[in-house]
Design a protein around this motif. Structure first.
Motif, PDB file in Angstrom:
ATOM      1  N   ALA A  41       1.028  -1.271   0.207  1.00  0.00           N
ATOM      2  CA  ALA A  41      -0.391   0.297   0.105  1.00  0.00           C
ATOM      3  C   ALA A  41       0.666   1.111   0.149  1.00  0.00           C
ATOM      4  CB  ALA A  41      -1.245   0.000   1.439  1.00  0.00           C
ATOM      5  N   HIS A  42       1.996   0.832   0.753  1.00  0.00           N
ATOM      6  CA  HIS A  42       2.344   2.405   0.621  1.00  0.00           C
ATOM      7  C   HIS A  42       3.898   2.420  -0.553  1.00  0.00           C
ATOM      8  CE1 HIS A  42       5.121  -0.563   3.025  1.00  0.00           C
ATOM      9  NE2 HIS A  42       6.361  -0.632   1.590  1.00  0.00           N
ATOM     10  N   GLU A  43       3.968   1.750  -0.952  1.00  0.00           N
ATOM     11  CA  GLU A  43       4.249   1.662  -2.627  1.00  0.00           C
ATOM     12  C   GLU A  43       3.496   2.685  -3.471  1.00  0.00           C
ATOM     13  OE1 GLU A  43       7.421  -1.446  -4.181  1.00  0.00           O
ATOM     14  OE2 GLU A  43       5.832  -2.366  -3.143  1.00  0.00           O
ATOM     15  N   ASP A  46       2.687   6.153  -2.522  1.00  0.00           N
ATOM     16  CA  ASP A  46       4.028   6.655  -3.322  1.00  0.00           C
ATOM     17  C   ASP A  46       3.982   6.864  -4.969  1.00  0.00           C
ATOM     18  OD1 ASP A  46       6.598   8.076  -2.471  1.00  0.00           O
ATOM     19  OD2 ASP A  46       7.377   6.194  -4.398  1.00  0.00           O
ATOM     20  N   ALA A  47       3.258   5.939  -5.423  1.00  0.00           N
ATOM     21  CA  ALA A  47       3.259   5.990  -6.938  1.00  0.00           C
ATOM     22  C   ALA A  47       1.484   6.611  -7.329  1.00  0.00           C
ATOM     23  CB  ALA A  47       2.810   4.511  -7.439  1.00  0.00           C
ATOM     24  N   LEU A  48       1.196   6.795  -6.208  1.00  0.00           N
ATOM     25  CA  LEU A  48      -0.167   8.051  -6.594  1.00  0.00           C
ATOM     26  C   LEU A  48       0.150   9.488  -6.507  1.00  0.00           C
ATOM     27  CD1 LEU A  48      -2.804   5.412  -5.341  1.00  0.00           C
ATOM     28  CD2 LEU A  48      -2.527   6.585  -8.054  1.00  0.00           C
ATOM     29  N   GLY A  49       1.617   9.521  -5.844  1.00  0.00           N
ATOM     30  CA  GLY A  49       2.079  10.619  -5.224  1.00  0.00           C
ATOM     31  C   GLY A  49       1.019  11.437  -4.085  1.00  0.00           C
ATOM     32  N   TYR A  50       0.829  10.383  -3.196  1.00  0.00           N
ATOM     33  CA  TYR A  50      -0.191  10.884  -1.727  1.00  0.00           C
ATOM     34  C   TYR A  50       1.323  11.144  -0.710  1.00  0.00           C
ATOM     35  CZ  TYR A  50      -4.442   7.984  -3.057  1.00  0.00           C
ATOM     36  OH  TYR A  50      -4.934   8.441  -3.974  1.00  0.00           O
ATOM     37  N   ILE A 240      -2.511   7.458   7.268  1.00  0.00           N
ATOM     38  CA  ILE A 240      -3.467   7.601   6.610  1.00  0.00           C
ATOM     39  C   ILE A 240      -2.844   7.271   5.217  1.00  0.00           C
ATOM     40  CG2 ILE A 240      -4.740   9.519   5.898  1.00  0.00           C
ATOM     41  CD1 ILE A 240      -4.466  10.766   8.552  1.00  0.00           C
ATOM     42  N   GLN A 241      -1.945   7.810   4.259  1.00  0.00           N
ATOM     43  CA  GLN A 241      -1.743   8.115   2.945  1.00  0.00           C
ATOM     44  C   GLN A 241      -2.007   7.051   2.817  1.00  0.00           C
ATOM     45  OE1 GLN A 241      -2.790  10.542   1.746  1.00  0.00           O
ATOM     46  NE2 GLN A 241      -1.915  11.905   3.086  1.00  0.00           N
ATOM     47  N   ILE A 259      -0.388   0.004 -12.621  1.00  0.00           N
ATOM     48  CA  ILE A 259       0.605   0.656 -11.738  1.00  0.00           C
ATOM     49  C   ILE A 259       1.656  -0.369 -11.110  1.00  0.00           C
ATOM     50  CG2 ILE A 259       1.588   2.213  -9.537  1.00  0.00           C
ATOM     51  CD1 ILE A 259      -1.500   3.443  -9.889  1.00  0.00           C
ATOM     52  N   LEU A 260       1.381  -1.399 -10.896  1.00  0.00           N
ATOM     53  CA  LEU A 260       1.986  -2.906 -10.164  1.00  0.00           C
ATOM     54  C   LEU A 260       1.914  -2.724 -11.854  1.00  0.00           C
ATOM     55  CD1 LEU A 260       1.926  -5.146  -8.517  1.00  0.00           C
ATOM     56  CD2 LEU A 260       0.326  -6.092  -9.357  1.00  0.00           C
ATOM     57  N   ALA A 261       1.979  -3.178 -12.449  1.00  0.00           N
ATOM     58  CA  ALA A 261       3.129  -3.414 -14.002  1.00  0.00           C
ATOM     59  C   ALA A 261       4.020  -2.917 -14.348  1.00  0.00           C
ATOM     60  CB  ALA A 261       2.160  -3.352 -15.232  1.00  0.00           C
ATOM     61  N   ARG A 262       3.894  -0.929 -13.739  1.00  0.00           N
ATOM     62  CA  ARG A 262       5.218   0.052 -14.168  1.00  0.00           C
ATOM     63  C   ARG A 262       5.977  -0.701 -12.566  1.00  0.00           C
ATOM     64  NH1 ARG A 262       0.716   3.411 -15.171  1.00  0.00           N
ATOM     65  NH2 ARG A 262       0.921   4.841 -13.021  1.00  0.00           N
TER      66      ARG A 262
END
Length: 320
Positions: A41-43, A46-50, A240-241, A259-262
């Motif tokens: 979830a934290h990865e 991070d990928a979503l810019g949260y 939270i994020q 996102i997982l594929a990338r």
């Protein structure tokens, strides 16, 4: 050593929030160990810019073979973000580690589960047939190990009636198909490997962990109590994020697979595995319940792994 109630209560208050507004306390780098074939979830957050504007940077420091290795690295100060199956977390805290189970990393339900497979021509049909057989799991002392023990217990077999064999996730399918083991268990966090193996045929499920344990959190992201005390705002924003990312995944499964594929491609893994990602299987908001912890406390007490009354859910579970 038990975590103090005052620390847990204080951390819970610090992490309580009514919105996803981030406010940076200081710049903090949190190191973590990813799992092959998956995305935490934290990865995803991070990928979503949260984490932008929070002062949080996460850093990949190399793969973990399983939860116990992750917890050892956390206890040694080599990482700030651990992740492990619930019984492994309880064992670590019972052994004196000042850890806090921050939020469920994954859960098991009808969609996301750990599945124990055999070859199509195997004589193994039920859990009772596992006696004396070799079972490939990713690591000892974690979710698959304890799920196997509980499955055997429920059919009145000794918890050690079968022989677990440690096999890394990427090699589970090959090890089973080549006959090196009788059974291969694909964990709920390894649905990408499970989906790829299932798509080729020739394998048959015997049972899954949802049948044995019911819907429950499978494991937790773990922080050290000292980190929470020293960086309360960063810990709060991190939880939270990450929980926000869990909700994003539920609401946007296809985007999450993209996102997982990338991520897999960037890590040198096979991006085609992303199509088999089934989600995290957690409750909305990444909520944990006392049952997620108490279930395993009862089992560990029954087996004499921890003393009766040694730990309570409030010693382990951080309410958000």
């Amino acid at each position: 050593m038990k975590l103090s109630r005052s620390l847990i209560a204080g951390a819970a208050l610090l992490m309580a929030a009514t919105s996803f507004t981030a406010s940076a306390e200081d710049n903090v780098t949190l190191r973590y160990m990813p799992s092959h074939g998956g995305i935490s979830a934290h990865e995803l957050a991070d990928a979503l810019g949260y984490f932008k504007g929070t002062g949080i940077t996460i850093k990949n420091v190399g793969y973990a073979s399983g939860g116990p290795e992750s917890l050892f690295a956390l206890a040694s100060g080599n990482i700030e973000i651990g992740s492990a199956a619930t019984p492994a977390v309880i064992n670590a805290i019972a052994s004196g580690n000042k850890f806090v189970a921050a939020y469920p990393t994954n859960g098991i339900d009808d969609e996301t589960k750990s599945i124990f497979y055999v070859r199509e021509d195997s004589p193994i049909k039920t859990v009772k047939d596992l006696a004396g057989k070799s079972i490939a799991i990713n690591t000892l002392g974690a979710h698959l190990d304890y799920t196997l023990r509980e499955a055997l217990h429920q059919v009145n077999l000794p918890e050690r009636a079968a022989r677990p064999v440690v096999v890394p996730g990427p090699q589970l399918e090959q090890t089973l198909r080549s006959g090196q083991v009788d059974v291969a268990a694909f964990g709920y966090w390894q649905t990408t490997f499970e989906g790829a193996a299932r798509s080729k045929g020739g394998l048959r499920p015997v049972f899954n962990d949802t049948e044995v344990l019911g819907p429950i959190a499978g494991g937790f992201t773990v922080l050290s109590a000292d980190f929470v005390k020293q960086h309360p705002q960063a810990a709060r924003d991190f939880v939270i994020q990450s929980a926000r990312a869990l909700d994003f995944s539920r609401e946007n499964p296809e985007k999450t697979r993209e996102i997982l594929a990338r991520q897999l491609k960037a890590r040198g893994e096979n991006p085609e595995l992303a199509q088999y990602f089934t989600g995290y299987g957690v409750r909305p908001g990444g909520r944990a319940e006392d049952h997620d912890i108490q279930f395993w406390i009862d089992i560990l007490e029954r087996g004499g792994v921890i003393n009766k009354g040694q730990l309570k859910t409030s010693d382990i579970l951080l309410k958000v």
